[in-house]
Motif scaffolding. Structure first.
Motif, PDB file in Angstrom:
ATOM      1  N   UNK A  52       0.838  -1.202   0.000  1.00 39.29           N
ATOM      2  CA  UNK A  52       0.000   0.000   0.000  1.00 39.29           C
ATOM      3  C   UNK A  52       0.870   1.248   0.000  1.00 39.29           C
ATOM      4  N   UNK A  53       1.896   1.232   0.827  1.00 44.40           N
ATOM      5  CA  UNK A  53       2.770   2.392   0.935  1.00 44.40           C
ATOM      6  C   UNK A  53       3.503   2.632  -0.374  1.00 44.40           C
ATOM      7  N   UNK A  54       3.952   1.557  -1.016  1.00 42.01           N
ATOM      8  CA  UNK A  54       4.687   1.682  -2.280  1.00 42.01           C
ATOM      9  C   UNK A  54       3.862   2.389  -3.348  1.00 42.01           C
ATOM     10  N   UNK A  55       2.562   2.131  -3.362  1.00 40.54           N
ATOM     11  CA  UNK A  55       1.714   2.673  -4.416  1.00 40.54           C
ATOM     12  C   UNK A  55       1.353   4.143  -4.187  1.00 40.54           C
ATOM     13  N   UNK A  56       1.549   4.646  -2.987  1.00 37.05           N
ATOM     14  CA  UNK A  56       1.094   6.000  -2.677  1.00 37.05           C
ATOM     15  C   UNK A  56       2.230   6.922  -2.249  1.00 37.05           C
ATOM     16  N   UNK A  57       3.122   6.438  -1.384  1.00 31.67           N
ATOM     17  CA  UNK A  57       4.064   7.325  -0.717  1.00 31.67           C
ATOM     18  C   UNK A  57       5.435   7.315  -1.374  1.00 31.67           C
ATOM     19  N   UNK A  58       6.036   8.488  -1.462  1.00 31.96           N
ATOM     20  CA  UNK A  58       7.416   8.565  -1.905  1.00 31.96           C
ATOM     21  C   UNK A  58       8.381   8.310  -0.763  1.00 31.96           C
ATOM     22  N   UNK A  59       7.984   8.713   0.440  1.00 32.63           N
ATOM     23  CA  UNK A  59       8.817   8.537   1.622  1.00 32.63           C
ATOM     24  C   UNK A  59       8.114   7.628   2.619  1.00 32.63           C
ATOM     25  N   UNK A  60       8.921   6.894   3.383  1.00 30.65           N
ATOM     26  CA  UNK A  60       8.381   5.951   4.347  1.00 30.65           C
ATOM     27  C   UNK A  60       9.070   6.169   5.690  1.00 30.65           C
ATOM     28  N   UNK A  61       8.267   6.184   6.755  1.00 30.02           N
ATOM     29  CA  UNK A  61       8.776   6.160   8.119  1.00 30.02           C
ATOM     30  C   UNK A  61       8.345   4.827   8.722  1.00 30.02           C
ATOM     31  N   UNK A  62       9.305   4.019   9.171  1.00 34.91           N
ATOM     32  CA  UNK A  62       9.004   2.690   9.701  1.00 34.91           C
ATOM     33  C   UNK A  62       9.118   2.712  11.217  1.00 34.91           C
ATOM     34  N   UNK A  93      13.921   5.096   7.812  1.00 30.72           N
ATOM     35  CA  UNK A  93      13.304   6.286   7.239  1.00 30.72           C
ATOM     36  C   UNK A  93      13.930   6.548   5.884  1.00 30.72           C
ATOM     37  N   UNK A  94      13.100   6.849   4.889  1.00 30.15           N
ATOM     38  CA  UNK A  94      13.655   7.179   3.588  1.00 30.15           C
ATOM     39  C   UNK A  94      12.740   6.776   2.453  1.00 30.15           C
ATOM     40  N   UNK A  95      13.307   6.729   1.264  1.00 27.83           N
ATOM     41  CA  UNK A  95      12.576   6.334   0.063  1.00 27.83           C
ATOM     42  C   UNK A  95      12.101   4.885   0.202  1.00 27.83           C
ATOM     43  N   UNK A  96      10.881   4.601  -0.274  1.00 28.38           N
ATOM     44  CA  UNK A  96      10.335   3.259  -0.091  1.00 28.38           C
ATOM     45  C   UNK A  96      11.186   2.193  -0.770  1.00 28.38           C
ATOM     46  N   UNK A  97      11.916   2.569  -1.849  1.00 31.64           N
ATOM     47  CA  UNK A  97      12.779   1.575  -2.508  1.00 31.64           C
ATOM     48  C   UNK A  97      13.891   1.124  -1.568  1.00 31.64           C
ATOM     49  N   UNK A 102       5.953  -8.882  12.106  1.00 27.59           N
ATOM     50  CA  UNK A 102       6.773  -8.514  13.252  1.00 27.59           C
ATOM     51  C   UNK A 102       8.234  -8.881  13.024  1.00 27.59           C
ATOM     52  N   UNK A 103       8.480 -10.074  12.453  1.00 29.12           N
ATOM     53  CA  UNK A 103       9.873 -10.483  12.249  1.00 29.12           C
ATOM     54  C   UNK A 103      10.540  -9.634  11.169  1.00 29.12           C
ATOM     55  N   UNK A 104       9.796  -9.282  10.141  1.00 27.63           N
ATOM     56  CA  UNK A 104      10.360  -8.456   9.069  1.00 27.63           C
ATOM     57  C   UNK A 104      10.756  -7.084   9.606  1.00 27.63           C
ATOM     58  N   UNK A 105       9.844  -6.449  10.343  1.00 27.92           N
ATOM     59  CA  UNK A 105      10.130  -5.118  10.854  1.00 27.92           C
ATOM     60  C   UNK A 105      11.194  -5.169  11.953  1.00 27.92           C
ATOM     61  N   UNK A 106      11.185  -6.240  12.747  1.00 31.60           N
ATOM     62  CA  UNK A 106      12.186  -6.347  13.818  1.00 31.60           C
ATOM     63  C   UNK A 106      13.592  -6.434  13.222  1.00 31.60           C
ATOM     64  N   UNK A 107      13.719  -7.042  12.062  1.00 29.54           N
ATOM     65  CA  UNK A 107      15.034  -7.089  11.409  1.00 29.54           C
ATOM     66  C   UNK A 107      15.539  -5.676  11.108  1.00 29.54           C
ATOM     67  N   UNK A 108      14.648  -4.793  10.668  1.00 30.29           N
ATOM     68  CA  UNK A 108      15.037  -3.410  10.418  1.00 30.29           C
ATOM     69  C   UNK A 108      15.516  -2.742  11.702  1.00 30.29           C
TER      70      UNK A 108
END
Length: 316
Positions: free
Chosen positions: A205-215, A224-228, A307-313
């Protein structure tokens, strides 16, 4: 699909939202831990698993909650105990709080009157057009689907043309067409200089709308940064697979020579493989099993929860 033309915006406020070393706790529970971020005109996604603290952050931005520590401002003005910020702020909460006996038009018009707009009926009509709800405007909200209620609430948040729009999981309950239209609307608002922040636990969802992402993970700002960039961080993390085969030990010997395999463990329940590269491993495994004459019974990613994906970040 027709995208409505947004009204011209001539106000001079910039719509900059600032969080500086913000924390929020409830007793001994820390919901948000020392977050700093700046939001500028355009669309930003607030990404994180459920329970990460996204809603708490949005509510502090909207002035619903006071930060336990730090400051939250919009254009330099504090949001807490400052009703004047609502002239330039619109909020769509995840939890619905709409009187079902009202029609969509009555609800949006009432919001326009609370903002003391000079033409409440005209403002309500424009907002309903933006979210494609004019055809159902005279129906009571209690008869709406969840997606229609969401769009009505977005219209109410937009009725005074705020510079800043905050949305908590705005695509919940929308069908594909409704989601596409809402995404186009957010893009249009961002392109016209509005500051849009929406929360989601779904990266696509974020990829299709936002240029920037805060996790946000466990109340902390994890990335924090570009979704790519965020996508690469998530894709390149190590992956763990549970593998079951007709001969786990012989398969393990063959797999350990594969470059994409970082480690293997075997116990009574089967084999666990830690892969450094998701794609390379999943392509190599069937080839190696075939070469060895081994039948694969099961291949299950064992760490694919959000949870595991985000925890890795957070750990990185």
């Amino acid at each position: 699909m027709t995208t409505q033309t947004l009204p011209a915006d001539t106000r001079t406020t910039t719509g900059v939202v600032e969080l500086s070393n913000v924390s929020r706790w409830y007793g001994n529970v820390v919901a948000v831990n020392d977050i700093s971020m700046s939001l500028y005109p355009g669309v930003t996604g607030l990404l994180g698993p459920n329970g990460a603290g996204k809603t708490t952050v949005l509510h502090m931005m909207a002035g619903f909650l006071a930060p336990s520590r730090g400051t939250v401002t919009i254009d330099g003005k504090p949001t807490w105990r400052n009703p004047s910020v609502y002239r330039d702020l619109g909020l769509v909460t995840e939890r619905e709080a709409v009187h079902g006996y009202l029609t969509a038009r009555q609800f949006v018009t009432a919001c326009a009157k609370m903002q003391k707009l000079p033409d409440p009926a005209g403002a309500a009509q424009r907002a309903l057009e933006l979210v494609e709800m004019t055809g159902a405007a005279e129906r009571r909200i209690e008869t709406f689907s969840k997606g229609m209620r969401q769009r009505t609430r977005v219209a109410a948040a937009l009725v005074h043309e705020p510079r800043v729009l905050l949305l908590d999981e705005p695509f919940n309950g929308m069908d594909p067409r409704q989601r596409m239209h809402m995404m186009e609307l957010l893009h249009s608002l961002g392109d016209r200089g509005h500051t849009i922040l929406f929360s989601s636990h779904i990266l696509e969802e974020v990829e299709q709308v936002a240029g920037l992402v805060q996790v946000i993970v466990a109340g902390r700002l994890a990335a924090s940064g570009d979704y790519r960039k965020i996508r690469r961080l998530m894709t390149n993390r190590p992956h763990v697979f549970a593998v079951r085969s007709s001969d786990d030990r012989r398969l393990a010997v063959a797999l350990i020579a594969e470059k994409s395999v970082a480690g293997i463990e075997i116990d009574a329940t089967g084999m666990t493989v830690r892969a450094a590269d998701y794609g390379s491993f999943t392509r190599a495994l069937p080839r190696i099993a075939l070469d060895q004459g081994i039948r694969l019974h099961q291949l299950v990613p064992s760490d694919e929860s959000l949870e595991s994906v985000f925890s890795y970040l957070l750990e990185g």
